[in-house]
Design a protein around this motif. Structure first.
Motif, short mmCIF file in Angstrom:
data_model
loop_
_atom_site.label_atom_id
_atom_site.label_comp_id
_atom_site.label_asym_id
_atom_site.label_seq_id
_atom_site.Cartn_x
_atom_site.Cartn_y
_atom_site.Cartn_z
N GLY A 54 0.73 -1.21 -0.04
CA GLY A 54 -0.11 0.17 -0.05
C GLY A 54 0.77 1.22 -0.03
O GLY A 54 0.53 2.33 -0.86
N LEU A 55 1.89 1.30 0.66
CA LEU A 55 3.13 2.48 0.82
C LEU A 55 3.38 2.53 -0.59
O LEU A 55 3.46 3.71 -1.00
N VAL A 56 3.76 1.42 -1.25
CA VAL A 56 4.39 1.55 -2.53
C VAL A 56 3.49 2.22 -3.52
O VAL A 56 4.04 3.06 -4.42
N ALA A 57 2.19 1.56 -3.45
CA ALA A 57 1.10 2.21 -4.46
C ALA A 57 0.94 3.64 -4.22
O ALA A 57 0.82 4.29 -5.13
N ALA A 58 1.05 4.17 -2.98
CA ALA A 58 0.81 5.50 -2.66
C ALA A 58 2.02 6.28 -3.18
O ALA A 58 1.89 7.30 -3.68
N GLN A 59 3.29 5.76 -3.19
CA GLN A 59 4.53 6.38 -3.76
C GLN A 59 4.04 6.45 -5.25
O GLN A 59 4.49 7.61 -5.78
N LYS A 60 3.81 5.78 -5.84
CA LYS A 60 3.57 5.76 -7.05
C LYS A 60 2.36 6.64 -7.60
O LYS A 60 2.70 7.13 -8.61
N GLU A 61 1.60 6.79 -6.92
CA GLU A 61 0.37 7.47 -7.21
C GLU A 61 0.65 8.89 -6.91
O GLU A 61 0.37 10.11 -7.82
N LEU A 62 1.21 9.46 -5.61
CA LEU A 62 1.43 10.69 -5.45
C LEU A 62 2.81 11.27 -5.67
O LEU A 62 3.09 12.36 -5.51
N GLY A 63 3.97 10.49 -6.07
CA GLY A 63 5.13 10.97 -6.34
C GLY A 63 5.70 11.83 -5.25
O GLY A 63 6.00 11.47 -4.07
N ALA A 64 6.06 13.03 -5.88
CA ALA A 64 6.47 13.88 -5.20
C ALA A 64 5.84 14.56 -4.26
O ALA A 64 6.51 15.72 -3.29
N LYS A 65 4.71 14.38 -4.07
CA LYS A 65 3.67 14.99 -2.98
C LYS A 65 4.23 14.65 -1.60
O LYS A 65 3.52 14.83 -0.60
N ILE A 66 4.69 13.25 -1.63
CA ILE A 66 5.00 12.72 -0.33
C ILE A 66 6.75 12.42 -0.16
O ILE A 66 7.29 12.17 -1.20
N LYS A 67 7.22 12.11 0.95
CA LYS A 67 8.61 11.94 1.30
C LYS A 67 8.44 10.87 2.50
O LYS A 67 7.74 11.28 3.58
N VAL A 68 8.94 9.78 2.44
CA VAL A 68 8.56 8.63 3.26
C VAL A 68 9.73 8.21 4.01
O VAL A 68 10.80 7.98 3.57
N GLN A 69 9.64 8.04 5.26
CA GLN A 69 10.52 7.42 6.26
C GLN A 69 9.92 6.22 6.74
O GLN A 69 8.88 6.11 7.28
N MET A 70 10.62 5.00 6.61
CA MET A 70 10.24 3.71 6.91
C MET A 70 11.09 2.96 8.07
O MET A 70 12.27 3.08 7.88
N ILE A 71 10.24 2.52 9.06
CA ILE A 71 11.18 1.78 9.96
C ILE A 71 10.45 0.21 10.01
O ILE A 71 9.28 0.09 10.28
#
Length: 325
Positions: A54-71
């Protein structure tokens, strides 16, 4: 200098400044900083992997609108520290799994300006900056139990859960209820390992159920699923997978329940980006459609599909009542 000449020069400079400002592209809005805690492995073929998808899908859809940090891969005892780290650097923090809820509720009080979403959260303490998304695991577990009873050749099915918390226990109870709904005489074996990632314990629990005749198994596990797979492969039994439809990818799996973990991760991020994110408890489940909750028998017959559809409708209408969680 005459006033009229001065005025003309000021006017000319103003015009040049306006033209310059129009020529410069508008500054893009800063990306939404998103922190996500995936306590288990993002490749567990289960809950955590679904959340990561779901995170990958959100990154693909929203692109530069989000910056992600994952633990990823955090012990229960270290969750509070991990969430504190994320909250100190991000505007939205997502805890993937009900096991993150206690730590989220604690940490969120120290960061009132940060939004927190719990994927798999249940009704609990209400805070102005915390949203709990309930996947309604017990609801779809009932449907999975019905599917298992349809697929069992021995008239015996089993369930292995990880931590013995209400949502996991309720799902186990409803899996058994769903199986009995189809076959009142079916044998049902229910076990909890106390750990979503313990491979040895989940294998041991599954082998014990197989020894008593179980030939179709359901689970709510993370990496512990590997143990269930090992037992099923050794003894020639079958598994109903959880969270995502992977029909055709592995002959061990005869069906999949869909619990929309990734769907909820996407939902939290998209709502925050759009400015429509809201705190509070939100149930998902069957009422939110097949992306949120569904049941698929791989290569299922028309009769099986129709029966499962009717059961889903009866759950939504209240004709079939299931536990919370």
């Amino acid at each position: 200098m005459e006033a009229s000449v001065f005025s003309r020069r000021v006017f000319a400079l103003g015009g040049l400044l306006a033209a310059f400002l129009l020529a410069v592209p508008a500054q893009a809005a800063d990306p939404l900083a998103v922190g996500i805690l995936i306590p288990g492995s993002k490749s567990d073929k289960g809950w955590m992997e679904s959340g990561y998808d779901g995170l990958v899908a959100a990154q693909k859809e929203l692109g530069a609108k989000i910056k992600v940090q994952m633990i990823e891969n955090i012990n229960y005892a270290d969750m509070e520290q991990a969430l504190t780290n994320l909250a100190s650097k991000n505007a939205l923090v997502i805890g993937v799994g009900g096991q993150t809820q206690a730590a989220v509720l604690k940490v969120s009080k120290r960061f009132p300006k940060v939004k927190f979403s719990i994927v798999g959260g249940n009704k609990s303490e209400e805070l102005a900056n915390v949203a709990g998304y309930d996947v309604k695991q017990a609801e779809i577990a009932f449907v999975a139990g019905a599917a298992a009873a349809m697929l069992s050749k021995n008239g015996a099915v089993s369930y292995v859960g990880g931590m013995e918390i209400p949502s996991i226990v309720n799902a186990g109870k409803e899996f058994g209820n769903g199986a009995k709904y189809i076959n009142p005489k079916i044998k049902y074996f229910e076990n909890y390992t106390g750990d979503f990632d313990n491979v040895a314990k989940s294998k041991e629990a599954t082998l014990a159920a197989i020894a008593q005749g179980a030939d179709v198994h359901y689970h709510i596990l993370n990496l512990g699923l590997r143990g269930l797979e090992q037992a099923a492969k050794e003894k020639g039994t079958k598994i109903i997978g959880s969270y995502t439809n992977y029909c055709g990818s592995d002959p061990l799996y005869v069906a999949y329940s869909i619990t929309g973990v990734g769907f909820q991760v996407q939902y939290a991020i998209k709502e925050a980006v759009a400015g429509t994110w809201k705190a509070g408890y939100k149930p998902f489940g069957l009422a939110m459609g097949p992306k949120a909750s569904d049941m698929v028998i791989c290569g299922g017959t028309a009769e099986q599909k129709n029966k499962l559809e009717q059961i889903k409708k009866d759950i939504q209408s209240g004709k079939i009542k299931v536990l919370e969680g």
